[in-house]
Design a protein around this motif. Sequence first.
Motif, short mmCIF file in Angstrom:
data_model
loop_
_atom_site.label_atom_id
_atom_site.label_comp_id
_atom_site.label_asym_id
_atom_site.label_seq_id
_atom_site.Cartn_x
_atom_site.Cartn_y
_atom_site.Cartn_z
N ALA A 1 0.83 -1.20 0.00
CA ALA A 1 0.00 0.00 0.00
C ALA A 1 0.87 1.26 0.00
CB ALA A 1 -0.93 0.00 1.21
N LYS A 2 1.96 1.22 0.76
CA LYS A 2 2.85 2.38 0.83
C LYS A 2 3.47 2.69 -0.52
CE LYS A 2 7.16 3.90 3.03
NZ LYS A 2 8.26 3.51 3.97
N HIS A 3 4.02 1.67 -1.18
CA HIS A 3 4.66 1.89 -2.48
C HIS A 3 3.62 2.22 -3.55
CE1 HIS A 3 8.15 0.02 -0.54
NE2 HIS A 3 8.86 0.54 -1.51
N ARG A 4 2.47 1.56 -3.47
CA ARG A 4 1.40 1.85 -4.44
C ARG A 4 0.99 3.32 -4.36
NH1 ARG A 4 -3.96 2.55 -4.09
NH2 ARG A 4 -5.29 1.88 -5.84
N VAL B 1 0.93 8.90 -6.59
CA VAL B 1 1.18 10.33 -6.45
C VAL B 1 2.20 10.80 -7.49
CG1 VAL B 1 2.15 12.12 -4.95
CG2 VAL B 1 0.57 10.41 -4.00
N GLU B 2 3.27 10.02 -7.65
CA GLU B 2 4.32 10.41 -8.61
C GLU B 2 3.78 10.45 -10.03
OE1 GLU B 2 8.68 8.78 -10.20
OE2 GLU B 2 7.83 8.01 -8.34
N LEU B 3 3.03 9.43 -10.43
CA LEU B 3 2.50 9.38 -11.80
C LEU B 3 1.35 10.36 -11.98
CD1 LEU B 3 2.64 5.52 -12.32
CD2 LEU B 3 4.04 7.23 -13.48
N VAL C 1 -0.39 -5.37 -4.18
CA VAL C 1 0.91 -5.83 -4.68
C VAL C 1 0.95 -5.76 -6.20
CG1 VAL C 1 2.49 -7.79 -4.82
CG2 VAL C 1 1.32 -7.29 -2.67
N LYS C 2 -0.10 -6.24 -6.84
CA LYS C 2 -0.16 -6.22 -8.30
C LYS C 2 -0.22 -4.78 -8.81
CE LYS C 2 -2.19 -9.73 -10.07
NZ LYS C 2 -3.14 -10.72 -10.62
N ASP C 3 -0.97 -3.92 -8.11
CA ASP C 3 -1.02 -2.50 -8.47
C ASP C 3 0.38 -1.89 -8.48
OD1 ASP C 3 -3.74 -2.75 -8.54
OD2 ASP C 3 -4.15 -1.42 -6.85
N THR C 4 1.14 -2.18 -7.43
CA THR C 4 2.49 -1.63 -7.30
C THR C 4 3.37 -2.07 -8.45
OG1 THR C 4 2.24 -1.70 -4.90
CG2 THR C 4 4.47 -1.45 -5.75
N GLN C 5 3.27 -3.32 -8.80
CA GLN C 5 4.04 -3.89 -9.90
C GLN C 5 3.72 -3.18 -11.22
OE1 GLN C 5 3.01 -7.97 -9.97
NE2 GLN C 5 4.46 -8.55 -11.53
N ILE C 6 2.44 -2.99 -11.49
CA ILE C 6 1.99 -2.36 -12.74
C ILE C 6 2.43 -0.91 -12.80
CG2 ILE C 6 -0.07 -1.62 -14.00
CD1 ILE C 6 -1.39 -4.25 -12.78
N LEU C 7 2.25 -0.17 -11.72
CA LEU C 7 2.65 1.24 -11.69
C LEU C 7 4.15 1.41 -11.83
CD1 LEU C 7 0.33 2.48 -8.80
CD2 LEU C 7 0.08 3.01 -11.23
N PHE C 8 4.91 0.51 -11.20
CA PHE C 8 6.37 0.59 -11.30
C PHE C 8 6.82 0.42 -12.76
CE2 PHE C 8 10.33 -1.88 -11.61
CZ PHE C 8 11.23 -0.95 -11.10
N VAL C 9 6.25 -0.55 -13.46
CA VAL C 9 6.62 -0.79 -14.86
C VAL C 9 6.27 0.43 -15.71
CG1 VAL C 9 6.06 -2.16 -16.90
CG2 VAL C 9 6.49 -3.30 -14.71
N LEU C 10 5.09 1.02 -15.49
CA LEU C 10 4.71 2.21 -16.24
C LEU C 10 5.68 3.35 -15.97
CD1 LEU C 10 2.70 3.79 -17.99
CD2 LEU C 10 1.36 4.23 -15.92
#
Length: 437
Positions: free
Chosen positions: A175-178, A183-185, A413-422
């Motif tokens: 949740a923290k990383h997501r 916010v960054e994107l 967890v999956k959200d974080t993964q997807i946002l990181f790749v984007l």
Amino acid sequence: MRVVTRLTWSEEKSLEKMLGNVSLRLLYKSSVHGSDIHSMNNKCTHQGPTVTIIYVGNTILGVFMLGDHPEACDNLKRANPSFYFLFQKNNVTVMKTAVLETETKINSGRLVCYSSGQEVFSVHPSESSFSMVDSLRNTLGVYIRSGNKYSECEVFHVEGIRDDINYISKITGAAKHRNSLLVELGTYKPCVDFVSEIHILLLGPVGSGKSSFINSVKSVFQGRLTRQATVGSDVTSITEQYRIYPIKDGRGGKYLPFRLCDSMGLHEKEGIGLCMDDIPYILKGCVPDRYQLNPSRPITPNHPNFIASPSLKDRIHCVAYVLDINSINDLSSKMVAKFQQIQKEVLSCDIAYVLLLTKATNCGEFLQDNFSNMDKPITSQSQIMDASKMLNIPIYNTFMVENYTSEWELDPVKDTQILFVLRQMLRVTEDFFEDLP
């Protein structure tokens, strides 16, 4: 008579996922078992990890406690690692979390949570009221005053907790990383003035996960699963139009300065799948949105909708080659040759490129164990090395992702993964902008 929770199925599943894919078993419901601390304790003590939630209007407040529920006869404050969360029932259900090292105690008929000696949260069953310090209220973004009445209090036993002293930091890391990535994107702007929107084109074989990735990105920003891009796994491509998908930041929010472009899937045989002669025109921005692709008849400058003089902002700025990580070794020599031919065109057009490996089913577990690994290239799997060498794409431009496919609810967890790749796609694109004349 079976006692049931007031949580919706969707809220219960989201909470179970947030807690690390656990199961919840209802122990106590104030309207059924009694609105007093003794009734709560009779149902909840010596049950292990618990979640206590209260319903206040359209808001659900909760606290997860890793240790046992405190006993009424115990006057000592027991160290109990915990974290707090809320659901807000507006148009979209939103979850927010806050982590605190707290101690719990039964005090004057209340369940009280302390942090550094200060009372931060409490529930008073006999009065159906609660209190919360301003700092916690601000972190959660809830603006309900302390002392307000709640309509129901429920306590759940949490089944399936891992025996790990770092358990809370792991389950809240997602949740923290997501939230940080959102916010960054959400505030992202291209680094150059001459491009207002980054166009990312996804290219790959039929069924590799191009449209699923687009749907996954849109879902994360919408806060709910959405399937706007048509998805399929037939031998022929389900996608028949060239589509440019804008990404909106929440329902009713602004459009973000990047777009994902979808096309017909590649096929090893000629006359099936995306026509290779269409690709240079797509890269240069000559093909309009919703153009009907034809495997045997490429677009020409004579087409009435052909964009004859596209500007730099209209062209593709990054190409993401999409491959199913489980099918890399099954790619035919003809398909590899097509990828290599496309890569030559991409390089000649000065376009950024990445390799996106989909259907990586163990990636979520890898991230949940240690989110600091996100920024490090994953080189331990042979499929990743094989794909990188096959297409001559550096390992640091190769990313794994597990798209949303058959799920009904979002997973942090999956959200974080997807946002990181984007985010990495956008960063790779900006590196290429620096080299443009």
